[in-house]
Design a protein around this motif. Structure first.
Motif, PDB file in Angstrom:
ATOM      1  N   LYS A   1      -9.267 -11.008 -13.557  1.00 17.64           N
ATOM      2  CA  LYS A   1      -8.367 -10.120 -13.152  1.00 17.64           C
ATOM      3  C   LYS A   1      -8.381 -10.118 -11.580  1.00 17.64           C
ATOM      4  CE  LYS A   1      -9.404  -6.698 -16.773  1.00 17.64           C
ATOM      5  NZ  LYS A   1     -10.196  -7.175 -17.669  1.00 17.64           N
ATOM      6  N   CYS A   2      -7.480  -9.122 -10.621  1.00 12.77           N
ATOM      7  CA  CYS A   2      -7.292  -9.608  -9.694  1.00 12.77           C
ATOM      8  C   CYS A   2      -7.583  -7.753  -8.910  1.00 12.77           C
ATOM      9  CB  CYS A   2      -6.265  -9.290  -8.525  1.00 12.77           C
ATOM     10  SG  CYS A   2      -5.077  -7.916  -8.794  1.00 12.77           S
ATOM     11  N   SER A   3      -8.206  -7.588  -7.982  1.00 11.69           N
ATOM     12  CA  SER A   3      -8.834  -6.407  -7.388  1.00 11.69           C
ATOM     13  C   SER A   3      -7.498  -5.534  -7.480  1.00 11.69           C
ATOM     14  CB  SER A   3     -10.144  -6.630  -6.302  1.00 11.69           C
ATOM     15  OG  SER A   3      -8.682  -6.741  -5.351  1.00 11.69           O
ATOM     16  N   VAL A   4      -7.880  -4.147  -7.883  1.00 12.34           N
ATOM     17  CA  VAL A   4      -7.356  -2.941  -8.195  1.00 12.34           C
ATOM     18  C   VAL A   4      -7.130  -2.794  -6.545  1.00 12.34           C
ATOM     19  CG1 VAL A   4      -7.189  -0.691  -8.180  1.00 12.34           C
ATOM     20  CG2 VAL A   4      -8.299  -1.812  -9.812  1.00 12.34           C
ATOM     21  N   LYS A   5      -5.304  -2.784  -6.373  1.00  8.04           N
ATOM     22  CA  LYS A   5      -4.769  -2.443  -5.323  1.00  8.04           C
ATOM     23  C   LYS A   5      -4.081  -0.923  -5.358  1.00  8.04           C
ATOM     24  CE  LYS A   5      -5.228  -6.386  -3.153  1.00  8.04           C
ATOM     25  NZ  LYS A   5      -4.229  -7.674  -2.699  1.00  8.04           N
ATOM     26  N   ARG A   6      -4.457  -0.011  -4.820  1.00  4.12           N
ATOM     27  CA  ARG A   6      -3.469   1.684  -4.705  1.00  4.12           C
ATOM     28  C   ARG A   6      -1.993   1.552  -4.415  1.00  4.12           C
ATOM     29  NH1 ARG A   6      -3.980   6.434  -6.488  1.00  4.12           N
ATOM     30  NH2 ARG A   6      -2.564   7.926  -5.239  1.00  4.12           N
ATOM     31  N   MET A   7      -0.983   1.550  -4.459  1.00  6.97           N
ATOM     32  CA  MET A   7       0.201   2.023  -3.579  1.00  6.97           C
ATOM     33  C   MET A   7       0.811   3.523  -3.703  1.00  6.97           C
ATOM     34  SD  MET A   7       4.196   0.126  -5.097  1.00  6.97           S
ATOM     35  CE  MET A   7       4.274   0.910  -6.911  1.00  6.97           C
ATOM     36  N   GLN A   8       1.593   3.849  -3.109  1.00  8.50           N
ATOM     37  CA  GLN A   8       1.085   5.146  -2.650  1.00  8.50           C
ATOM     38  C   GLN A   8       2.952   5.115  -2.622  1.00  8.50           C
ATOM     39  OE1 GLN A   8      -0.545   8.165  -2.614  1.00  8.50           O
ATOM     40  NE2 GLN A   8       1.216   8.988  -2.481  1.00  8.50           N
ATOM     41  N   VAL A   9       4.266   5.618  -3.234  1.00 11.11           N
ATOM     42  CA  VAL A   9       5.018   5.860  -2.665  1.00 11.11           C
ATOM     43  C   VAL A   9       5.276   6.979  -2.446  1.00 11.11           C
ATOM     44  CG1 VAL A   9       7.186   6.034  -4.175  1.00 11.11           C
ATOM     45  CG2 VAL A   9       5.254   4.887  -4.773  1.00 11.11           C
TER      46      VAL A   9
ATOM     47  N   SER B   1       0.553  -1.380  -0.196  1.00 12.67           N
ATOM     48  CA  SER B   1       0.100  -0.161   0.332  1.00 12.67           C
ATOM     49  C   SER B   1       0.752   1.062  -0.024  1.00 12.67           C
ATOM     50  CB  SER B   1      -1.034   0.062   1.343  1.00 12.67           C
ATOM     51  OG  SER B   1      -0.080  -0.473   2.570  1.00 12.67           O
ATOM     52  N   SER B   2       1.879   1.612   0.685  1.00  6.16           N
ATOM     53  CA  SER B   2       3.090   2.539   0.418  1.00  6.16           C
ATOM     54  C   SER B   2       4.031   1.960   0.092  1.00  6.16           C
ATOM     55  CB  SER B   2       2.545   3.478   1.778  1.00  6.16           C
ATOM     56  OG  SER B   2       3.448   1.892   3.269  1.00  6.16           O
ATOM     57  N   ALA B   3       4.963   2.886   0.037  1.00  3.92           N
ATOM     58  CA  ALA B   3       6.481   2.227  -0.541  1.00  3.92           C
ATOM     59  C   ALA B   3       7.730   3.970  -0.670  1.00  3.92           C
ATOM     60  CB  ALA B   3       6.611   1.276  -1.863  1.00  3.92           C
ATOM     61  N   MET B   4       8.351   3.826   0.065  1.00  3.16           N
ATOM     62  CA  MET B   4       9.784   4.355   0.134  1.00  3.16           C
ATOM     63  C   MET B   4      10.142   4.774  -1.269  1.00  3.16           C
ATOM     64  SD  MET B   4       9.698   6.470   2.963  1.00  3.16           S
ATOM     65  CE  MET B   4      11.337   6.970   3.455  1.00  3.16           C
ATOM     66  N   THR B   5      10.452   6.288  -1.576  1.00  4.35           N
ATOM     67  CA  THR B   5      11.356   6.906  -2.723  1.00  4.35           C
ATOM     68  C   THR B   5      13.028   6.089  -2.847  1.00  4.35           C
ATOM     69  OG1 THR B   5      10.098   8.529  -2.750  1.00  4.35           O
ATOM     70  CG2 THR B   5      11.690   8.311  -4.278  1.00  4.35           C
ATOM     71  N   GLY B   6      13.001   5.489  -4.220  1.00  2.33           N
ATOM     72  CA  GLY B   6      13.781   5.107  -4.362  1.00  2.33           C
ATOM     73  C   GLY B   6      14.467   3.621  -4.123  1.00  2.33           C
ATOM     74  N   THR B   7      13.158   2.516  -2.714  1.00  3.76           N
ATOM     75  CA  THR B   7      13.604   1.628  -2.928  1.00  3.76           C
ATOM     76  C   THR B   7      13.216   0.032  -3.909  1.00  3.76           C
ATOM     77  OG1 THR B   7      11.654   1.287  -1.585  1.00  3.76           O
ATOM     78  CG2 THR B   7      13.320   1.935   0.214  1.00  3.76           C
TER      79      THR B   7
ATOM     80  N   THR C   1       3.690   5.750  -7.687  1.00  3.61           N
ATOM     81  CA  THR C   1       2.057   5.856  -7.812  1.00  3.61           C
ATOM     82  C   THR C   1       0.624   5.643  -8.339  1.00  3.61           C
ATOM     83  OG1 THR C   1       3.264   7.230  -5.394  1.00  3.61           O
ATOM     84  CG2 THR C   1       0.855   7.249  -6.181  1.00  3.61           C
ATOM     85  N   GLY C   2      -0.246   4.687  -7.487  1.00  6.59           N
ATOM     86  CA  GLY C   2      -1.027   4.891  -8.841  1.00  6.59           C
ATOM     87  C   GLY C   2      -2.084   3.755  -8.497  1.00  6.59           C
TER      88      GLY C   2
END
Length: 103
Positions: free
Chosen positions: A95-103, A12-18, A79-80
């Protein structure tokens, strides 16, 4: 055998550059499914090492066989909303359900 709905793992979230890996898997399909990742409803291109992929500034590696989408270094642009689709040429693709990743 047609594929079942794949299981998507999207942080759901990720650090920039990882390094971030998204995964997609379904086990019922025979022959084994191939996987296509989508971001915000648009199919992601497979990086083939040709000039067009580099020109598009692709920062990920998509493996259609294993269902992984690997970002070497994520940026805010990554992010998207992500989902993947499993298909093996038999029945409907799933298809699997849509999941949002926030960077």
């Amino acid at each position: 055998v047609a594929p079942t709905t794949p299981v998507c793992e999207v942080p759901s979230s990720a650090m920039t550059g990882t390094v971030v890996e998204l995964s997609c898997k379904e086990t019922e399909g025979s022959p084994p499914s191939e996987y296509q990742w989508y971001k915000n409803g648009v199919a992601l291109l497979e990086k083939t090492g040709t000039g067009s992929a580099r020109a598009a500034n692709i920062t990920y590696t998509m493996n259609k066989k294993s269902g992984t989408l690997l970002f070497n270094t994520v940026t805010k642009d990554d992010t998207g909303e992500y989902f993947c689709e499993a298909s093996n040429g038999i029945g409907l693709s799933q298809k699997c359900s849509v999941k949002r990743m926030q960077v």
